[in-house]
Design a protein around this motif. Structure first.
Motif, PDB file in Angstrom:
ATOM      1  N   MET A  49      -3.351 -30.947  28.718  1.00  0.00           N
ATOM      2  CA  MET A  49      -3.133 -30.339  27.406  1.00  0.00           C
ATOM      3  C   MET A  49      -2.645 -28.902  27.485  1.00  0.00           C
ATOM      4  O   MET A  49      -1.967 -28.430  26.567  1.00  0.00           O
ATOM      5  CB  MET A  49      -4.426 -30.391  26.587  1.00  0.00           C
ATOM      6  CG  MET A  49      -4.756 -31.763  26.057  1.00  0.00           C
ATOM      7  SD  MET A  49      -6.044 -31.642  24.806  1.00  0.00           S
ATOM      8  CE  MET A  49      -6.294 -33.362  24.429  1.00  0.00           C
ATOM      9  N   TRP A  50      -2.998 -28.185  28.548  1.00  0.00           N
ATOM     10  CA  TRP A  50      -2.586 -26.788  28.669  1.00  0.00           C
ATOM     11  C   TRP A  50      -1.106 -26.656  28.959  1.00  0.00           C
ATOM     12  O   TRP A  50      -0.524 -25.579  28.788  1.00  0.00           O
ATOM     13  CB  TRP A  50      -3.400 -26.079  29.754  1.00  0.00           C
ATOM     14  CG  TRP A  50      -4.816 -25.877  29.320  1.00  0.00           C
ATOM     15  CD1 TRP A  50      -5.912 -26.582  29.698  1.00  0.00           C
ATOM     16  CD2 TRP A  50      -5.285 -24.902  28.380  1.00  0.00           C
ATOM     17  NE1 TRP A  50      -7.036 -26.121  29.059  1.00  0.00           N
ATOM     18  CE2 TRP A  50      -6.677 -25.094  28.241  1.00  0.00           C
ATOM     19  CE3 TRP A  50      -4.662 -23.907  27.634  1.00  0.00           C
ATOM     20  CZ2 TRP A  50      -7.465 -24.307  27.390  1.00  0.00           C
ATOM     21  CZ3 TRP A  50      -5.444 -23.133  26.785  1.00  0.00           C
ATOM     22  CH2 TRP A  50      -6.820 -23.328  26.680  1.00  0.00           C
ATOM     23  N   ASN A  51      -0.470 -27.735  29.394  1.00  0.00           N
ATOM     24  CA  ASN A  51       0.953 -27.703  29.715  1.00  0.00           C
ATOM     25  C   ASN A  51       1.802 -28.368  28.634  1.00  0.00           C
ATOM     26  O   ASN A  51       2.952 -28.718  28.871  1.00  0.00           O
ATOM     27  CB  ASN A  51       1.198 -28.365  31.070  1.00  0.00           C
ATOM     28  CG  ASN A  51       0.571 -27.575  32.191  1.00  0.00           C
ATOM     29  OD1 ASN A  51       0.445 -26.352  32.107  1.00  0.00           O
ATOM     30  ND2 ASN A  51       0.160 -28.247  33.259  1.00  0.00           N
ATOM     31  N   ILE A  52       1.206 -28.544  27.458  1.00  0.00           N
ATOM     32  CA  ILE A  52       1.929 -29.092  26.311  1.00  0.00           C
ATOM     33  C   ILE A  52       1.833 -28.093  25.161  1.00  0.00           C
ATOM     34  O   ILE A  52       0.732 -27.657  24.801  1.00  0.00           O
ATOM     35  CB  ILE A  52       1.348 -30.455  25.889  1.00  0.00           C
ATOM     36  CG1 ILE A  52       1.520 -31.473  27.024  1.00  0.00           C
ATOM     37  CG2 ILE A  52       2.022 -30.965  24.611  1.00  0.00           C
ATOM     38  CD1 ILE A  52       0.740 -32.751  26.817  1.00  0.00           C
ATOM     39  N   PHE A  53       2.978 -27.722  24.603  1.00  0.00           N
ATOM     40  CA  PHE A  53       3.022 -26.769  23.497  1.00  0.00           C
ATOM     41  C   PHE A  53       3.595 -27.442  22.255  1.00  0.00           C
ATOM     42  O   PHE A  53       4.242 -28.492  22.334  1.00  0.00           O
ATOM     43  CB  PHE A  53       3.847 -25.540  23.882  1.00  0.00           C
ATOM     44  CG  PHE A  53       3.123 -24.622  24.832  1.00  0.00           C
ATOM     45  CD1 PHE A  53       2.453 -23.504  24.361  1.00  0.00           C
ATOM     46  CD2 PHE A  53       3.092 -24.889  26.198  1.00  0.00           C
ATOM     47  CE1 PHE A  53       1.767 -22.670  25.230  1.00  0.00           C
ATOM     48  CE2 PHE A  53       2.412 -24.054  27.069  1.00  0.00           C
ATOM     49  CZ  PHE A  53       1.745 -22.942  26.583  1.00  0.00           C
ATOM     50  N   LEU A  54       3.345 -26.818  21.108  1.00  0.00           N
ATOM     51  CA  LEU A  54       3.787 -27.363  19.831  1.00  0.00           C
ATOM     52  C   LEU A  54       4.610 -26.321  19.081  1.00  0.00           C
ATOM     53  O   LEU A  54       4.211 -25.158  18.994  1.00  0.00           O
ATOM     54  CB  LEU A  54       2.576 -27.768  18.985  1.00  0.00           C
ATOM     55  CG  LEU A  54       1.627 -28.785  19.630  1.00  0.00           C
ATOM     56  CD1 LEU A  54       0.383 -28.967  18.780  1.00  0.00           C
ATOM     57  CD2 LEU A  54       2.318 -30.120  19.853  1.00  0.00           C
TER      58      LEU A  54
END
Length: 351
Positions: free
Chosen positions: A186-191
């Motif tokens: 999750m830390w390597n996915i941005f929105l």
């Protein structure tokens, strides 16, 4: 010439040499349009990295800051750790790897677009498109980082899962040799401002050589719970390493919890969505098996809109898919193309 200026020139030369070598090896001489920024430009863009402009700080001393370059909002990734960590792990080399791969795949809508870099620092600083809604970890788990955002509904989580699956499928299939991400969490996915998911952080990404079925590595990714058994035991990397990690990501999207918060459970039980969170036992996440277990569903999902029976059906299908991705035998796991298709099918179970 001042010592500071000498150090910047030395860093620029060393980083530039590594970058050129990687570009030649990885991109076959093709032109990659990225900008070079000075250290001073990025300081001005972030008001000298004002803490109030922080987007998120991850577990490995990287801080993402909001910046403005010629009126364009950007996300600036800067190392905030100590020098001995840089020297011990060769972070400049990792960041150059991230830079090269990001530049090559930035055209994909679900990859955080690389705009440029600063080579005057060790390690280099990367400049990406602006991630207005922060990291997926902050949106789901709400642990670290300075920005607060509205929680994500189940429909949004399912869409994000499908978008990231599509990005990983692109890595695996769009090039002459597959690119393995190796650090999906999750830390390597941005929105972005519309909650479109963007995959980032390609420090550990690696290509399978032509004519080979796998690549052998010495450096493993950081999170044991996301590593497949064969990768953890032997350092053998194939596309199925990413599939296993993606299964863990799906479980976190369903539960809203960090993988390490789950407790072990006996095999053979089905997912139970009816019990309150406090009465549920933890989800099976052992690397040694892919058995299903009772699942602590994030209360935000259960409180959302839509017919409960359809949500339950979708949740069950996603958990089933997660455990299929986390099969111990790599050859049994689906491809990411098949995972993407299955998520699209699950989305069509309209509310």
């Amino acid at each position: 010439m001042s010592n500071d200026r000498k150090e910047k020139e030395k860093a620029f030369f060393e980083n530039g040499s590594m970058l050129l070598e990687k570009l030649i090896a990885f991109c076959y001489g093709k032109s990659i349009p990225i900008r070079s920024f000075s250290d001073e430009e990025l300081k001005q863009a972030t008001n000298n990295y004002d803490a109030r402009l922080a987007i998120v700080q991850d577990e490995l001393y990287w801080k993402w800051n909001k910046g403005s370059l010629n009126g364009l909002l950007v996300s600036i990734r800067k190392f905030e750790g100590s020098v001995h960590i840089i020297e011990g792990r060769g972070l400049s080399n990792y960041i150059i790897n991230d830079l090269v791969i990001s530049a090559k795949i930035s055209a994909h809508n679900n990859v955080l677009k690389l705009i440029g870099c600063c080579l005057e620092t060790r390690p280099p600083i990367l400049v990406h498109e602006f991630a207005a809604n922060g990291s997926l970890a902050n949106r789901i788990q709400g642990t670290r980082g300075s920005q607060q955002h509205q929680s994500l509904t189940w429909i949004s989580r399912l869409k994000i899962a499908r978008e990231i699956a599509h990005a990983i499928s692109y890595l695996h299939t769009a090039f002459s040799t597959p690119i393995i991400h190796r650090d999906i969490d999750m830390w390597n996915i941005f929105l972005d401002q519309h909650d479109v998911a963007k995959l980032s952080n390609f420090e550990l990404s690696i290509s399978v050589p032509k004519g080979e079925t796998h690549v052998q590595v010495d450096i493993l990714s950081w999170c044991v719970g996301f590593m497949s058994p064969e990768y953890f035991a032997t350092g053998k990397v194939t596309e199925k390493v990413d599939v296993y990690s993606f299964g863990a990501l799906l479980l976190e999207l369903v539960t809203g919890q960090n993988l390490n918060d789950f407790t072990q459970l006996n095999n053979g039980e089905r997912v139970d969505f009816s019990k309150p969170k406090k009465e549920c036992v933890g989800l099976v996440v052992c690397m040694q098996n892919g058995a299903q277990g009772r699942c602590i569903v994030d209360p935000i999902i259960l409180a959302g809109e839509g017919r409960a029976s359809t949500i339950e059906q979708q949740l069950q299908a996603v958990v089933d898919l997660a455990f299929t991705c986390r099969k111990r035998e790599s050859e049994i796991r689906p491809t990411m193309v098949d995972v993407t298709k299955e998520l699209m099918r699950i989305e069509r179970l309209v509310l």
